[in-house]
Write a protein that holds these residues in place. Structure first.
Motif, PDB file in Angstrom:
ATOM      1  N   UNK A 166       0.830  -1.208   0.000  1.00 44.53           N
ATOM      2  CA  UNK A 166       0.000   0.000   0.000  1.00 44.53           C
ATOM      3  C   UNK A 166       0.864   1.257   0.000  1.00 44.53           C
ATOM      4  N   UNK A 167       0.489   2.205  -0.861  1.00 47.43           N
ATOM      5  CA  UNK A 167       1.134   3.513  -0.887  1.00 47.43           C
ATOM      6  C   UNK A 167       0.445   4.444   0.093  1.00 47.43           C
ATOM      7  N   UNK A 168       0.931   5.666   0.154  1.00 45.77           N
ATOM      8  CA  UNK A 168       0.389   6.615   1.127  1.00 45.77           C
ATOM      9  C   UNK A 168      -1.061   6.997   0.814  1.00 45.77           C
ATOM     10  N   UNK A 169      -1.507   6.848  -0.434  1.00 43.34           N
ATOM     11  CA  UNK A 169      -2.892   7.202  -0.749  1.00 43.34           C
ATOM     12  C   UNK A 169      -3.781   5.956  -0.867  1.00 43.34           C
ATOM     13  N   UNK A 170      -3.207   4.788  -0.579  1.00 45.06           N
ATOM     14  CA  UNK A 170      -3.985   3.545  -0.659  1.00 45.06           C
ATOM     15  C   UNK A 170      -4.623   3.251   0.701  1.00 45.06           C
ATOM     16  N   UNK A 171      -5.171   2.041   0.835  1.00 51.09           N
ATOM     17  CA  UNK A 171      -5.689   1.594   2.128  1.00 51.09           C
ATOM     18  C   UNK A 171      -4.619   1.790   3.196  1.00 51.09           C
ATOM     19  N   UNK A 172      -4.997   2.226   4.397  1.00 51.15           N
ATOM     20  CA  UNK A 172      -4.014   2.280   5.479  1.00 51.15           C
ATOM     21  C   UNK A 172      -3.470   0.880   5.795  1.00 51.15           C
ATOM     22  N   UNK A 173      -2.211   0.841   6.259  1.00 54.30           N
ATOM     23  CA  UNK A 173      -1.566  -0.437   6.587  1.00 54.30           C
ATOM     24  C   UNK A 173      -2.416  -1.248   7.560  1.00 54.30           C
ATOM     25  N   UNK A 174      -2.958  -0.594   8.588  1.00 54.88           N
ATOM     26  CA  UNK A 174      -3.706  -1.333   9.609  1.00 54.88           C
ATOM     27  C   UNK A 174      -4.958  -1.981   9.018  1.00 54.88           C
ATOM     28  N   UNK A 175      -5.569  -1.330   8.024  1.00 52.24           N
ATOM     29  CA  UNK A 175      -6.760  -1.900   7.382  1.00 52.24           C
ATOM     30  C   UNK A 175      -6.386  -3.064   6.488  1.00 52.24           C
ATOM     31  N   UNK A 176      -5.295  -2.924   5.771  1.00 51.81           N
ATOM     32  CA  UNK A 176      -4.827  -4.024   4.926  1.00 51.81           C
ATOM     33  C   UNK A 176      -4.490  -5.229   5.795  1.00 51.81           C
ATOM     34  N   UNK A 177      -3.843  -4.963   6.932  1.00 48.54           N
ATOM     35  CA  UNK A 177      -3.487  -6.058   7.850  1.00 48.54           C
ATOM     36  C   UNK A 177      -4.738  -6.759   8.353  1.00 48.54           C
ATOM     37  N   UNK A 219       2.252  -7.486   4.413  1.00 47.75           N
ATOM     38  CA  UNK A 219       1.769  -6.141   4.104  1.00 47.75           C
ATOM     39  C   UNK A 219       2.985  -5.224   4.002  1.00 47.75           C
ATOM     40  N   UNK A 220       3.180  -4.665   2.827  1.00 49.60           N
ATOM     41  CA  UNK A 220       4.278  -3.724   2.615  1.00 49.60           C
ATOM     42  C   UNK A 220       3.720  -2.331   2.422  1.00 49.60           C
ATOM     43  N   UNK A 221       4.552  -1.332   2.699  1.00 43.38           N
ATOM     44  CA  UNK A 221       4.079   0.047   2.592  1.00 43.38           C
ATOM     45  C   UNK A 221       5.156   0.934   1.998  1.00 43.38           C
ATOM     46  N   UNK A 222       4.710   1.969   1.306  1.00 45.53           N
ATOM     47  CA  UNK A 222       5.622   3.002   0.840  1.00 45.53           C
ATOM     48  C   UNK A 222       5.804   4.018   1.960  1.00 45.53           C
ATOM     49  N   UNK A 223       7.043   4.351   2.261  1.00 49.25           N
ATOM     50  CA  UNK A 223       7.328   5.345   3.306  1.00 49.25           C
ATOM     51  C   UNK A 223       8.466   6.221   2.824  1.00 49.25           C
ATOM     52  N   UNK A 224       8.179   7.492   2.686  1.00 55.34           N
ATOM     53  CA  UNK A 224       9.188   8.419   2.147  1.00 55.34           C
ATOM     54  C   UNK A 224       9.930   9.172   3.236  1.00 55.34           C
ATOM     55  N   UNK A 225       9.439   9.061   4.476  1.00 59.26           N
ATOM     56  CA  UNK A 225      10.064   9.775   5.598  1.00 59.26           C
ATOM     57  C   UNK A 225      10.132   8.847   6.807  1.00 59.26           C
ATOM     58  N   UNK A 261     -14.477   6.318  -8.436  1.00 60.15           N
ATOM     59  CA  UNK A 261     -13.445   5.762  -9.309  1.00 60.15           C
ATOM     60  C   UNK A 261     -12.131   6.550  -9.231  1.00 60.15           C
ATOM     61  N   UNK A 262     -12.228   7.830  -8.879  1.00 58.31           N
ATOM     62  CA  UNK A 262     -11.040   8.688  -8.963  1.00 58.31           C
ATOM     63  C   UNK A 262     -10.241   8.743  -7.664  1.00 58.31           C
ATOM     64  N   UNK A 263     -10.744   8.135  -6.597  1.00 55.70           N
ATOM     65  CA  UNK A 263     -10.061   8.260  -5.314  1.00 55.70           C
ATOM     66  C   UNK A 263      -9.183   7.047  -5.024  1.00 55.70           C
ATOM     67  N   UNK A 264      -8.069   7.285  -4.363  1.00 56.40           N
ATOM     68  CA  UNK A 264      -7.240   6.191  -3.887  1.00 56.40           C
ATOM     69  C   UNK A 264      -7.955   5.457  -2.764  1.00 56.40           C
ATOM     70  N   UNK A 265      -7.437   4.283  -2.417  1.00 59.67           N
ATOM     71  CA  UNK A 265      -8.086   3.438  -1.417  1.00 59.67           C
ATOM     72  C   UNK A 265      -8.274   4.116  -0.066  1.00 59.67           C
ATOM     73  N   UNK A 266      -7.291   4.911   0.343  1.00 59.78           N
ATOM     74  CA  UNK A 266      -7.376   5.566   1.643  1.00 59.78           C
ATOM     75  C   UNK A 266      -8.527   6.565   1.705  1.00 59.78           C
ATOM     76  N   UNK A 267      -8.637   7.387   0.673  1.00 56.72           N
ATOM     77  CA  UNK A 267      -9.715   8.372   0.582  1.00 56.72           C
ATOM     78  C   UNK A 267     -11.073   7.689   0.415  1.00 56.72           C
TER      79      UNK A 267
END
Lengths: 212, 212
Positions: free
Chosen positions: A85-96, A105-111, B41-47
């Motif tokens: 999951x990326x930062x705009x995807x499902x939150x990690x906790x929800x995917x888990x 469950x892997x995640x993108x983390x830029x910071x 359709x236009x939103x990422x999973x988190x949103x």
């Protein structure tokens, strides 16, 4: 689930037939890819699932786990090894919660902040970058290697560097405490995906050994 | 799960703030909407998940089931009432497996063949259209009312007509054995969503009663 993040292939099937795509995948696995992520932002769920199953059949033969980008439902339906999951995807906790404790469950983390949050929420590994500009994402914010190194040291889970990496530029990672690299073009667009994977794998192993 | 497909609101939150969107939704529910589908359709999973939870909180107060378009993972994470899948989304049987027997799985079916396949795979209702051109989908293939009627008669589950329907043009559905209509713009873009929903609900009920 156990996995080896040393050489993480993120796929790009755009414009390819199934046969062409799966042939490149198989060569990459022969060359030493240790983890595969299917990333199909442009496909509808039906196509995504169909390709996930085809991809998993190949990965299974090499005993390499298949991670699905973004969509936990596709990961579950295909019985993949996990989801990224990326930062705009499902939150990690929800995917888990959806996938359970046995899946990856892997995640993108830029910071460092994003990394520690993802770790606390249950991520098994992190992807950090982009180290270099990449053609597979339209908007790329670069991550300096110094910050990549901070991310690596901030969490007790594997961190892979991602973003425009190839054999010609990965010297910047010498001395970085990474656990692996993730690549798309360096393998998917190579004239010889098997040789490309073999060289990248050897190079990452040297970096990892020098950091022991 | 029981549901009433008489007036099915499919949402379009594009360009709206949360408050604005939820206010329209609440007015529509007050006016008589019986079923809601969140389509983002236009939103990422988190949103998508965040908005699904906000939407569900409103729907719950009106005891109206919330269906999530396309993404079974979002439906599960938000504990929505079910999922709606189009022809290019997850297959009905896969959505059913993921959500279980207690949830609602709806499907788009433009032909009798698609309708019977979706029914066999476990769909709880069908959406059939587009009856009229619609601005919310770029490519629209119109479905003649005669074919809509054939679809209704071909399966023992509820069928709702969809596609550009509004109070001004829905007379074409007089005599059609539909179980409801699905609308986006006729409510979402109305200056008075409550009055629009009230009128549409009354009109559909007349059509349904005349067909008993």
């Amino acid at each position: 689930m156990k996995f080896d993040p040393t050489l993480y292939l993120v796929t790009d099937s755009t414009g390819r037939t199934d046969d062409d795509f799966l042939s490149i995948l198989e060569k990459a696995l022969t060359g030493g890819v240790t983890l595969v992520q299917l990333r199909e932002k442009e496909r509808g769920g039906g196509e995504y699932l169909r390709l996930a199953r085809l991809t998993k059949a190949v990965c299974d033969r090499y005993r390499v786990p298949l991670i699905i980008d973004d969509r936990a439902d596709i990961a579950m339906a295909a019985d993949a090894a996990g989801v990224h999951v990326g930062q705009s995807d499902l939150p990690v906790c929800e995917a888990r919660k959806l996938l359970g404790e046995d899946k990856i469950v892997g995640a993108t983390a830029k910071t460092v902040e994003q990394a520690q949050k993802a770790y606390r929420e249950g991520a098994d590994y992190l992807g950090t970058g982009a180290i270099f500009p990449t053609t597979t994402k339209v908007k790329t914010v670069l991550t300096p290697v110094s910050r990549l190194n901070d991310v690596c040291r901030s969490v007790p889970i594997p961190v892979v560097a991602i973003g425009g990496l190839n054999a010609g530029n990965m010297d910047v990672l010498n001395g970085s405490p990474i656990d692996g690299i993730a690549v798309v073009s360096a393998i998917m667009k190579s004239a010889d995906p098997e040789a490309a994977a073999r060289e990248l794998f050897a190079r990452v192993r040297v970096i990892k050994e020098n950091n022991r």
